[in-house]
Design a protein around this motif. Sequence first.
Motif, PDB file in Angstrom:
ATOM      1  N   VAL A  22       0.838  -1.196   0.000  1.00  0.00           N
ATOM      2  CA  VAL A  22       0.000   0.000   0.000  1.00  0.00           C
ATOM      3  C   VAL A  22       0.875   1.249   0.000  1.00  0.00           C
ATOM      4  O   VAL A  22       1.805   1.373   0.801  1.00  0.00           O
ATOM      5  CB  VAL A  22      -0.931   0.014   1.224  1.00  0.00           C
ATOM      6  N   VAL A  23       0.570   2.168  -0.914  1.00  0.00           N
ATOM      7  CA  VAL A  23       1.295   3.432  -1.034  1.00  0.00           C
ATOM      8  C   VAL A  23       0.418   4.540  -0.458  1.00  0.00           C
ATOM      9  O   VAL A  23      -0.751   4.670  -0.831  1.00  0.00           O
ATOM     10  CB  VAL A  23       1.626   3.727  -2.516  1.00  0.00           C
ATOM     11  N   ASP A  24       0.985   5.336   0.452  1.00  0.00           N
ATOM     12  CA  ASP A  24       0.211   6.403   1.091  1.00  0.00           C
ATOM     13  C   ASP A  24       0.182   7.688   0.276  1.00  0.00           C
ATOM     14  O   ASP A  24      -0.636   8.569   0.540  1.00  0.00           O
ATOM     15  CB  ASP A  24       0.782   6.698   2.484  1.00  0.00           C
ATOM     16  N   GLU A  25       1.080   7.819  -0.686  1.00  0.00           N
ATOM     17  CA  GLU A  25       1.096   9.010  -1.524  1.00  0.00           C
ATOM     18  C   GLU A  25      -0.169   9.057  -2.393  1.00  0.00           C
ATOM     19  O   GLU A  25      -0.770   8.012  -2.678  1.00  0.00           O
ATOM     20  CB  GLU A  25       2.325   9.004  -2.424  1.00  0.00           C
ATOM     21  N   PRO A  26      -0.595  10.251  -2.831  1.00  0.00           N
ATOM     22  CA  PRO A  26      -1.788  10.331  -3.695  1.00  0.00           C
ATOM     23  C   PRO A  26      -1.670   9.493  -4.966  1.00  0.00           C
ATOM     24  O   PRO A  26      -2.668   9.008  -5.485  1.00  0.00           O
ATOM     25  CB  PRO A  26      -1.887  11.825  -4.016  1.00  0.00           C
ATOM     26  N   TYR A  27      -0.471   9.340  -5.486  1.00  0.00           N
ATOM     27  CA  TYR A  27      -0.213   8.440  -6.603  1.00  0.00           C
ATOM     28  C   TYR A  27       1.232   7.994  -6.514  1.00  0.00           C
ATOM     29  O   TYR A  27       1.975   8.425  -5.623  1.00  0.00           O
ATOM     30  CB  TYR A  27      -0.534   9.090  -7.959  1.00  0.00           C
ATOM     31  N   LEU A  73      -0.161  16.364 -11.389  1.00  0.00           N
ATOM     32  CA  LEU A  73       1.087  15.928 -12.013  1.00  0.00           C
ATOM     33  C   LEU A  73       2.159  17.002 -11.924  1.00  0.00           C
ATOM     34  O   LEU A  73       3.348  16.697 -11.784  1.00  0.00           O
ATOM     35  CB  LEU A  73       0.839  15.544 -13.468  1.00  0.00           C
ATOM     36  N   ASP A  74       1.755  18.272 -11.977  1.00  0.00           N
ATOM     37  CA  ASP A  74       2.716  19.348 -11.757  1.00  0.00           C
ATOM     38  C   ASP A  74       3.318  19.236 -10.360  1.00  0.00           C
ATOM     39  O   ASP A  74       4.518  19.468 -10.158  1.00  0.00           O
ATOM     40  CB  ASP A  74       2.047  20.718 -11.900  1.00  0.00           C
ATOM     41  N   ALA A  75       2.481  18.881  -9.380  1.00  0.00           N
ATOM     42  CA  ALA A  75       2.976  18.707  -8.015  1.00  0.00           C
ATOM     43  C   ALA A  75       4.020  17.602  -7.961  1.00  0.00           C
ATOM     44  O   ALA A  75       5.021  17.701  -7.233  1.00  0.00           O
ATOM     45  CB  ALA A  75       1.819  18.396  -7.073  1.00  0.00           C
ATOM     46  N   GLY A  76       3.801  16.529  -8.742  1.00  0.00           N
ATOM     47  CA  GLY A  76       4.794  15.465  -8.796  1.00  0.00           C
ATOM     48  C   GLY A  76       6.117  15.948  -9.356  1.00  0.00           C
ATOM     49  O   GLY A  76       7.195  15.561  -8.887  1.00  0.00           O
ATOM     50  N   ARG A  77       6.055  16.830 -10.368  1.00  0.00           N
ATOM     51  CA  ARG A  77       7.295  17.388 -10.923  1.00  0.00           C
ATOM     52  C   ARG A  77       8.029  18.242  -9.882  1.00  0.00           C
ATOM     53  O   ARG A  77       9.251  18.193  -9.760  1.00  0.00           O
ATOM     54  CB  ARG A  77       6.992  18.217 -12.171  1.00  0.00           C
ATOM     55  N   VAL A  78       7.273  19.023  -9.136  1.00  0.00           N
ATOM     56  CA  VAL A  78       7.885  19.852  -8.095  1.00  0.00           C
ATOM     57  C   VAL A  78       8.644  18.978  -7.103  1.00  0.00           C
ATOM     58  O   VAL A  78       9.806  19.242  -6.766  1.00  0.00           O
ATOM     59  CB  VAL A  78       6.806  20.685  -7.364  1.00  0.00           C
ATOM     60  N   CYS A  79       8.000  17.936  -6.618  1.00  0.00           N
ATOM     61  CA  CYS A  79       8.615  17.091  -5.596  1.00  0.00           C
ATOM     62  C   CYS A  79       9.810  16.331  -6.152  1.00  0.00           C
ATOM     63  O   CYS A  79      10.815  16.142  -5.457  1.00  0.00           O
ATOM     64  CB  CYS A  79       7.580  16.137  -5.011  1.00  0.00           C
ATOM     65  N   VAL A  87      11.215  13.946  -1.234  1.00  0.00           N
ATOM     66  CA  VAL A  87      10.202  14.943  -0.877  1.00  0.00           C
ATOM     67  C   VAL A  87       8.860  14.362  -1.334  1.00  0.00           C
ATOM     68  O   VAL A  87       8.525  14.418  -2.519  1.00  0.00           O
ATOM     69  CB  VAL A  87      10.460  16.298  -1.556  1.00  0.00           C
ATOM     70  N   PRO A  88       8.092  13.777  -0.434  1.00  0.00           N
ATOM     71  CA  PRO A  88       6.836  13.136  -0.845  1.00  0.00           C
ATOM     72  C   PRO A  88       5.803  14.150  -1.292  1.00  0.00           C
ATOM     73  O   PRO A  88       5.730  15.275  -0.784  1.00  0.00           O
ATOM     74  CB  PRO A  88       6.381  12.397   0.419  1.00  0.00           C
ATOM     75  N   ILE A  89       4.984  13.756  -2.251  1.00  0.00           N
ATOM     76  CA  ILE A  89       3.967  14.660  -2.755  1.00  0.00           C
ATOM     77  C   ILE A  89       2.930  14.966  -1.681  1.00  0.00           C
ATOM     78  O   ILE A  89       2.309  16.039  -1.686  1.00  0.00           O
ATOM     79  CB  ILE A  89       3.318  14.065  -4.020  1.00  0.00           C
ATOM     80  N   SER A  90       2.748  14.055  -0.724  1.00  0.00           N
ATOM     81  CA  SER A  90       1.805  14.314   0.362  1.00  0.00           C
ATOM     82  C   SER A  90       2.237  15.509   1.202  1.00  0.00           C
ATOM     83  O   SER A  90       1.400  16.203   1.780  1.00  0.00           O
ATOM     84  CB  SER A  90       1.675  13.070   1.248  1.00  0.00           C
ATOM     85  N   ALA A  91       3.563  15.772   1.263  1.00  0.00           N
ATOM     86  CA  ALA A  91       4.042  16.949   2.003  1.00  0.00           C
ATOM     87  C   ALA A  91       3.587  18.233   1.316  1.00  0.00           C
ATOM     88  O   ALA A  91       3.179  19.199   1.972  1.00  0.00           O
ATOM     89  CB  ALA A  91       5.566  16.911   2.117  1.00  0.00           C
ATOM     90  N   LEU A  92       3.636  18.255  -0.028  1.00  0.00           N
ATOM     91  CA  LEU A  92       3.176  19.429  -0.761  1.00  0.00           C
ATOM     92  C   LEU A  92       1.667  19.574  -0.648  1.00  0.00           C
ATOM     93  O   LEU A  92       1.142  20.683  -0.533  1.00  0.00           O
ATOM     94  CB  LEU A  92       3.604  19.338  -2.229  1.00  0.00           C
ATOM     95  N   TYR A  93       0.921  18.462  -0.668  1.00  0.00           N
ATOM     96  CA  TYR A  93      -0.524  18.539  -0.522  1.00  0.00           C
ATOM     97  C   TYR A  93      -0.906  19.109   0.841  1.00  0.00           C
ATOM     98  O   TYR A  93      -1.875  19.870   0.970  1.00  0.00           O
ATOM     99  CB  TYR A  93      -1.142  17.150  -0.683  1.00  0.00           C
ATOM    100  N   ALA A  94      -0.139  18.731   1.883  1.00  0.00           N
ATOM    101  CA  ALA A  94      -0.459  19.198   3.232  1.00  0.00           C
ATOM    102  C   ALA A  94       0.012  20.627   3.468  1.00  0.00           C
ATOM    103  O   ALA A  94      -0.583  21.358   4.268  1.00  0.00           O
ATOM    104  CB  ALA A  94       0.170  18.273   4.275  1.00  0.00           C
TER     105      ALA A  94
END
Length: 781
Positions: free
Chosen positions: A217-222, A562-568, A579-586
Amino acid sequence: MTARQDRNDVLHEVVARRAAERPGATAVVHGARRLSYAELDAAAGAWAADLHARGVRPGDLVPVLLPRGADLIIAILAVLRLGAAYALLDPAWPDRRLAEVIGRLDASLAVTTAAGAHRAAPAEAWTPPADPPAGPVAPPAVEVTGADPACVFFTSGTTGRPKGVLSPHRATARLVRPGTFAAFGTGTVVPLAAALPWDAFSLELWTALLSGGTSVVVDEPYLTGPALREAVDRTGADTVWLTAALFDLTVDEDPDAFTGLRRVMTGGERLSVPHVRRFLRRHPGIALINGYGPVESTVFATTHRVTEADCDVPGGIPVGRPVPGTGVHLVDGEICVSGDGLALGYLGEPELTAEKFPTLRIDGEDVRVYRTGDLGLLDEDGVLHYRGRADRQVKIRGHRVEPAEVERQIEALLPAVRGCRVVARRDGAGTVRALLAFCVPATPGDPLTGAAEVLAGALVPYHLPEAVVAVDALPRTANGKLDERALLALTPPPARPPTGPPAPARTPVAPPAPDGPPAPDGTPAAPDTPLTTLVAEVFTTVLGAGPVPRDVPFAELGGSSLDAGRVCARLSAALGRAVPISALYARPTAHGLAGWLAGREPEGTDPGDDGRDPVPDDGRVPLTPMQTGYLTDHLLTPEDRSAHCLLLFRIDGDLDLDALDASVEAVHARHEVLRSAYLPSPEPVAVPGDHPAPVLEVLDPEPGTEEAVRVLRETLGEPLALTGGETWRTALVPLDDGGPAPAWVFACVVHHIAFDGWSESVLAADLATAYATARTGVRPV
């Protein structure tokens, strides 16, 4: 269909058999939590008994409103054991969407968390128990066949409301039948990261569990690059699914994240030829599988193992041949699909079901098909090629979207709008990047202020238009059709992130500016830190915009998921840590994310908690689920050679046999994984030791390379004694081909438990280095 085949098509029964066959094998990994097959099966039985006591019966449709996790998997199995079907709903959906879908299911009970119980209406909420029962609990026995409903997928419809696609057990089970598109088995480890309501989630979950493998199970959005690396490193993940857009992103931003995989499954929309070519050249040992199939045919109807030659095929990468139990037919150019993968129909829509699932006379037989609306052609080899849509339907980040549904929703949500037309914005390759909503106000001249905010709170993310544009009228062509080109010309498309590889990341961070840009309300902003400057620069580069405000959320700046994924990915490269994408989402602002980065220690700085499984003091190393599967297969069927990795090297010129023998010994001593014994009990472990290096066996000369390879295969084909510390073997054949210089074929076989595609270059490089050193008379180190 035989009774045996039908039993193999009942999802929960197959998982129960896996639990009986290998009760201690790892079925699910979620962070620090691990569930064996026995534990998974027992928990599903207990929950099923509780659900039955609450009224769930065969044929019921049960909404499941849980986050991605081990409890979600238990709940799915519990529902299936009662002869009911599950419908996975996304907790991120707006309340309006959830209420509509739960009402469509006519559900009396929904599985959810205590915190989300209020969102289960109009159904009653059932919360899974926190603790397992004191003893075994058996739910009532229910007779289920492969033709019975297993799940409901909700997809876009033209009427303004989602369509419920009712899928049977056999539709999913057929994907792992013998002879399918990939060699799934007990060593298969698949990250579970797809969106919950999507049939790709079924692909990830059931290819692991039905084959006796492991679901991670992956906790990241994708599935981001860092999440993929962690899944490979910690659990031995070997198989992944990525949408075409996410595949492109990973190839662009973090191409080495694929290292260690055996196969990558992708699809959902046309593949980008440049991205495919770059992937194949960087990872020639990883199978890239292009899959095609509408949700009405459950995940894949056809698949194709992509080669570099496919990159030169006119019209793009082929979508391949049918998977087991599936037929593909072209009717007036339209792709029609038949077979066991077909849905039972649309929920509560018999007329639409009859229209889209007609019975056609094909080759003298009546065949029930699904009319996909996709256009295609079959080449002379029977390979299917996709040629676009016959209607307006589009794909956005893998989600199927009917623009008409979005238009009806916008018109219902915005009373000030008299009419709406949704148009897809495409990139240069024709891929849909976003939706644009052109609205005719009921009052001429109304700019529709605030419309975007209303839609943001009511639409699912992949229905949300990038912009709402007020127009006096919808332009028409001379034939009276909507002029989409004229509409697109009314608003300049926003700058988008580059599609090629990013510029090399800077390790040093530029000095901060004295002050950041002012906040939106005009108040002075806090001074930038070096991290804030770096985050803001990455925001700016990815969005292709000017300097960004430090306190405006990334999404409000125009950034997509997907832009958020590029940032991370770019921040990970610049800082040298994930740098997990969940950190940027939060923490979606430049200041917020920089603050989180400043407060986080690099991974592994705390020796007491490096995120890895502990190694016992006696040196025994726990095996990953994939390694455990290889060991089990080896012990049960030692004659099986499918896990033997054979490497062959032709050597031209003089060869120092003593140096080559010394290099084999040196490499064996260097790598613990090659000099370990692999033991099955009480827990599967690797035990490093001083097991002897393989003897370099020099065979009789052979007249040519082909004959030498044949002899080497026979010589190295005996079983490897994994429990005795024999993981690899070497041999050498001189060539007597009459050439002007001596020639040789050197071969080694290594068991997959200690070796993968990435390891090949390591082993070859280390052998070469050790050999070069040994030739100088110095012992290799």
